[in-house]
Design an enzyme around this catalytic site. Structure first.
Site, PDB file in Angstrom:
ATOM      1  CE  LYS A  64      38.687  74.511  98.231  1.00 28.11           C
ATOM      2  NZ  LYS A  64      38.980  74.589  96.963  1.00 28.11           N
ATOM      3  CB  SER A  90      41.496  75.780  93.534  1.00 25.26           C
ATOM      4  OG  SER A  90      41.116  76.705  93.257  1.00 25.26           O
ATOM      5  CB  SER A 101      39.978  78.266  95.971  1.00 30.86           C
ATOM      6  OG  SER A 101      39.730  77.244  95.606  1.00 30.86           O
TER       7      SER A 101
HETATM    8  N1  GLN Z   1      41.443  80.769  90.366  1.00 30.35           N
HETATM    9  C1  GLN Z   1      40.317  80.112  89.593  1.00 30.35           C
HETATM   10  C2  GLN Z   1      38.804  80.861  89.944  1.00 30.35           C
HETATM   11  O1  GLN Z   1      38.965  81.555  90.487  1.00 30.35           O
HETATM   12  C3  GLN Z   1      40.405  78.379  89.874  1.00 30.35           C
HETATM   13  C4  GLN Z   1      39.521  78.320  91.256  1.00 30.35           C
HETATM   14  C5  GLN Z   1      39.314  76.847  91.365  1.00 30.35           C
HETATM   15  O2  GLN Z   1      40.312  75.974  91.054  1.00 30.35           O
HETATM   16  N2  GLN Z   1      38.703  76.641  92.308  1.00 30.35           N
HETATM   17  O3  GLN Z   1      37.986  80.275  89.187  1.00 30.35           O
END
Ligand code: GLN
Length: 472
Positions: free
Chosen positions: A79, A178, A154
């Site tokens: 990532k 994510s 994400s």
């Molecule tokens: N969707 C959640 C957020 O926007 C989790 C994102 C993540 O786990 N990085 O914070």
């Protein structure tokens, strides 16, 4: 023999040992596929081709000398919020568009030491804030199962690269969901480890009390291989725990599986529920005991997260000021440099969170928001402690719905936030969770979430691998 890009880590490892193909062959096959097919998916932001071929050559030498570990010569993706020395690391943001990582994240260093081959860096929502990869400054990642839909987020790029045969495994990060949510949307396995089980050093910070690095792979066995390699104490991350993975041989027979009644309620799409319940039924048939549990503070989890998360973001992202890292806009005064750089460099969601977080931490509001949210976080932790008195593992959905259409939720942040309603509570409690492909609605994959107590990844993995077999 299956195509090189379709092999699991275990199969590729066997092939490398038997000299059926080389690590260079594996790397080339993957890079070719990425160049041909990733235009339509956009799972990679950049390729690290030189590094990959160099590592593949090293791996082939190791293998020739009879020194072939499980990850030696295995191609993977990372990532783009996790640093690989000398390579771009954008975190999906314009503010870091030309930033080059000065060192390796500890998890990446461990993979390199294990002989893995890094193919490139995966798309992500900007600074990992989002649930669909639509917040990336560099375009959305499409779901390999249906190109009109999101891959989740994400870590959407990581999940999509593994699902489409463009990496054998990937490292992502999970702050609120994510890893688990994109794994569920793309039909791969994703493990969010216990907070502290894997070093966060070299992961660009989102919310430090929640961030965690973890693997994506195409089956549970492969997840175990990667997790074993990256877990453990790191003196460069004070929150990392003295922990090493030990395999569990626990059987489903006699295992107590808790179903949180608050998760199987209004809001959960019927077809998702059917798939999750079918997997639970398979576990029951294999001798597991199903018990109902309750997490009464569940209803506060999302609100609690959206105070703690932006608060930590507002502090963490203060470092992107146009002076220390990445983009720097000209200005007459220092304040102009700050304002212009941050104004142009950050996207809408990042700005929204910085504003919310700054407000929650401001004097006069701190007690009402941040302190209160920390208290609620304790209640959520206690709910899980109680639940684990009754159950060995918790089974539930990963997301209330399968992958949604691109653009469907971008105008409505609250509906986007709901995508993580089932992943956020365990995260607030620092617990490990795995998403296991459990079925499909049409062509859209749906995952089962298996949550364990702290540092019980071994129990999760052993249950997941048995259910994987029962479902295949
Ligand atoms: N969707 C959640 C957020 O926007 C989790 C994102 C993540 O786990 N990085 O914070």
């Amino acid at each position: 023999m299956a195509e090189l890009t379709e092999l699991t880590i275990r199969q590729a490892h066997e092939g490398l040992k038997k000299k059926e193909f080389s690590s260079a062959d594996l790397a080339k096959a993957h890079l070719e596929k990425i160049k041909k097919e990733d235009k339509k998916i956009n799972s990679y932001l950049s390729l690290t081709e030189k590094l990959a071929m160099f590592q593949a050559e090293l791996a082939d030498k190791k293998i020739a000398s009879g020194n072939c570990g499980e990850l030696t010569g295995i191609p993977c993706s990372i990532k783009d919020a996790i640093m690989v020395e000398g390579e771009k690391c954008t975190a999906g943001s314009k503010i870091l568009e030309s930033y080059i990582a000065p060192y390796d994240a500890t998890a990446v260093k461990k993979l390199k030491e294990n002989g893995s081959v890094i193919l490139g860096k995966n798309n992500t929502d900007e600074f990992t804030m989002g649930s669909s990869t639509e917040n990336s400054a560099f375009g959305v990642t499409k779901n390999p199962s249906d190109l009109d839909r999101v891959a989740g987020g994400s870590s959407g790029g990581s999940a999509a690269s593994v699902a489409s045969g463009m990496a054998m495994y990937s490292l992502g990060s999970d702050t609120g969901g994510s890893i688990r949510q994109p794994a569920s949307f793309c039909g791969v396995v994703g493990l969010c480890p216990t907070y502290g089980a894997v070093s966060r050093y070299g992961l660009i910070a989102h919310a430090s009390s929640l961030d965690q690095i973890g693997p994506f792979a195409r089956n549970v066995d492969d997840i175990e291989i990667v997790f074993k390699a990256i877990a453990g104490k790191d003196r460069l991350d004070a929150t990392s725990a003295d922990y090493s993975y030990k395999k569990s041989d626990e059987n489903l027979n006699g295992l107590k599986i808790g179903l949180p009644k608050e998760y199987f309620a209004k809001g959960l799409e019927k077809e998702v529920e059917n798939i999750v319940r079918n997997a639970i039924e398979k576990a029951r048939e294999a001798g597991a005991e199903i018990v109902e549990i309750s997490l009464p503070s569940f209803k506060y989890a999302l609100a609690c997260y959206y105070i703690i998360d932006p608060s930590e973001i507002s502090a963490n992202l203060a470092r992107f000021d146009g002076i220390k890292y990445g983009l720097s806009e000209d200005g007459d005064k220092l304040l102009d440099v700050y304002l212009k750089t941050r104004g142009r460099g950050f996207g809408a969601e990042v700005k929204r969170r910085i504003m919310i977080g700054t407000h929650c931490l401001s004097s006069g509001y701190y007690d009402a928001y941040y302190k209160k949210a920390q208290e609620v976080r304790q209640l959520i932790k206690k709910d899980f402690e109680k639940a684990f008195e009754k159950a060995d593992l918790i089974f539930c959905p990963v997301s209330p719905f399968p992958a949604f259409k691109i653009g469907e939720k971008t105008e409505d942040p609250l509906s986007m936030y709901l995508a993580d309603i089932y992943t956020i509570p365990a995260k607030l409690a620092g617990l490990p969770g795995l998403s296991l492909p459990a079925g499909k609605i049409g062509k859209l994959p749906v995952g089962l979430q298996i949550i364990g107590n702290h540092f019980q990844e071994n129990k999760i993995i052993s249950a997941a691998s048995q259910i994987e077999k029962l479902l295949s």
